[in-house]
Each structure stands twice: as structure tokens, then as C-alpha cells.
Design a protein around this motif. Sequence first.
Motif: not given
Length: 322
Positions: A75, A198, A201
Motif C-alpha cells: 500500500a 491502497i 490506507k
Amino acid sequence: MNGMSMDNFRGLILAVSSSVFIGSSFIIKKQGLKKAGASGPRAGQGGHSYLYEPWWWAGMITMIIGEIANFAAYAYAPAILVTPLGALSIIFSAVLAHFILKERLHIFGMLGCALCVVGSTTIVLHAPKERHIESVKQVWHLATEPGFLVYFWVALAVVAVIIFHYVPRYGQTHLVVYIGICSLMGSLTVMGVKAVGIALKLSFGGVNQFKYFETWIFTIIVIFCCLLQINYLNKALDTFNTAVVCPVYYVMFTTFTIIASIIMFKDWNSQGGTEITTELCGFITILSGTFLLHKTKDMGKSSSGRLPVYTSPESNTVAESR
């Protein structure tokens, strides 16, 4: 060489931590298997007494922590940085085995470890910066560009041909059949993992990404590819020598993953020829160290004290009859 970004640094720390945990897990599980084997049938003989052994479960928990750290690393940092660092888990397990399990690490094994460290350092120092992404929709746009779509469908087509045509004929005799499936699907898994990582996150940062259907499509792709990958990796490990499966799988998986990442995330677009060449040299150095470490892992174990020579089965039979 560009300075390392904060995201790359976080990804580096997570990737190294992952290697430490995963490398340690092999040793801890081995301790559990040895303890379980002393009081019941060994796992290699079909026994499952290790399921009652706390050391084995400690090893499993350690491996899960390592995999979570590896998941998180994608990520923050590009796959070309994270994936090759998986070789560090091999080094860590080899060093721990030398001191804890008394599995002697030969001088060539030490050289292999050194090569992996040098190669990893080279890649870390010259890795491209992570692309700034504000929404999973940006990742979806990258994944649906013509270049990656071609890679995605070609990979699936090749896997389908291997499964339905080559597995029934050559699966039990040619290692590359099973490993080819695992590696191609593994490269797609990593791209999906990076997208989901991602999304997580950004969601933890306050921008919910799970309201987009793209996030769930990436999640489904990860689950499907993981299941297929695990299935054929187990077949490879059950059919062929682990000492051969591990380095071949590492090489093919890492190669396809880097290719997929270069196509999808365009990791090399911001780099010059010198940086790209240096990264390739670092990658080749890691591959060389990995092969050397695995190929010489059993050296020095012969009763005569001499280094064993790799010979054909026929010559071994002749030697045993003397």
C-alpha cells in the motif's frame, strides 16, 4: 538516485519486518513439528499431532503477522521495491536455522545470503517513488488501460491453457507447469493486493473507499487468484523437491510481478536508464544469491566430511553399490 520518499520508507520497514516474521515462522514451526514428531506420527508420515503443539501455532501466528505486514507494504511502496525483499525471509530463516536448529550454513550459503543483501540494498537505494494516489478509482483507471488489460487477459488465457492442456499431461513431471500457474496468478494477486491495500490506507485516513464497486472487484480478484495460486503451489510442493520449488517459484513470481507492476503502475516512467539498469542488476544479484543459497543448503552433510557432488541417479546407484 532520488531520495527515498516517506511512503517508500514505510513500505521498506513493513517489507523487512514481514521478512523477519516469515523467516522466523519457518524455524518456530519446525521446532513445533520436531516436538510433535517426538510424541506421535510425523507430519511427513500423515500425522497431525502438530496441531496440538503450541510452538507450531506460534509459528503460524508469526507467519500471519508477516503476511499482514507484507500486504501493508504494497500500500505504501511500489512492487519493484517490496517483492524482491521477500528474499530476506530466506536469509533470515537460513541464519536462524544455523544457530537454533544446528542446520549448518555452508560458506557458499553465506555467500548467497551476502548476494541477497547486496541486491536488496541496491534495489532499495534506486527504487522508484510510489505514485501518489487519492482514490481507488485512480487505481482502477490504471488497471483498465490497454497495456495492463492485455497483460491481464493474456495471463488468464495462458493459465487456462496450462490448466486444461498441460497439467494433465506434464503436471507430475515438469515443475514449470505448476509454478507457471502460481507465478502468473501471483502477479495478478499482488496488483489486486496493492489496490485493496491502497483502499484500506485511504479509508483508515478518513476517505472511505469501500463505497466504490471498484474496491470490491479488486477484493474478489485477490480472493480468486489467491485460492488458485495456493492450490497449485501445494501441488508443486507435494510433487517436487522443496529445495527446487522455492527458488524457481521466487524467480518466476518476482519476475512476473515486476513486469505487471511496470505495466500497470508505470514504475519506470520517472526513472532514467542508469537507475533502471541498476535495479535490474540488483534483482539479478538477489536471484543469484537465492539460487546459490538453495543449491548449497545440504553441502557439508555427508558423513565423509567432503562436499557432496551433484550427480545423476545412475551414478549415485553405482556409488551406493560399492
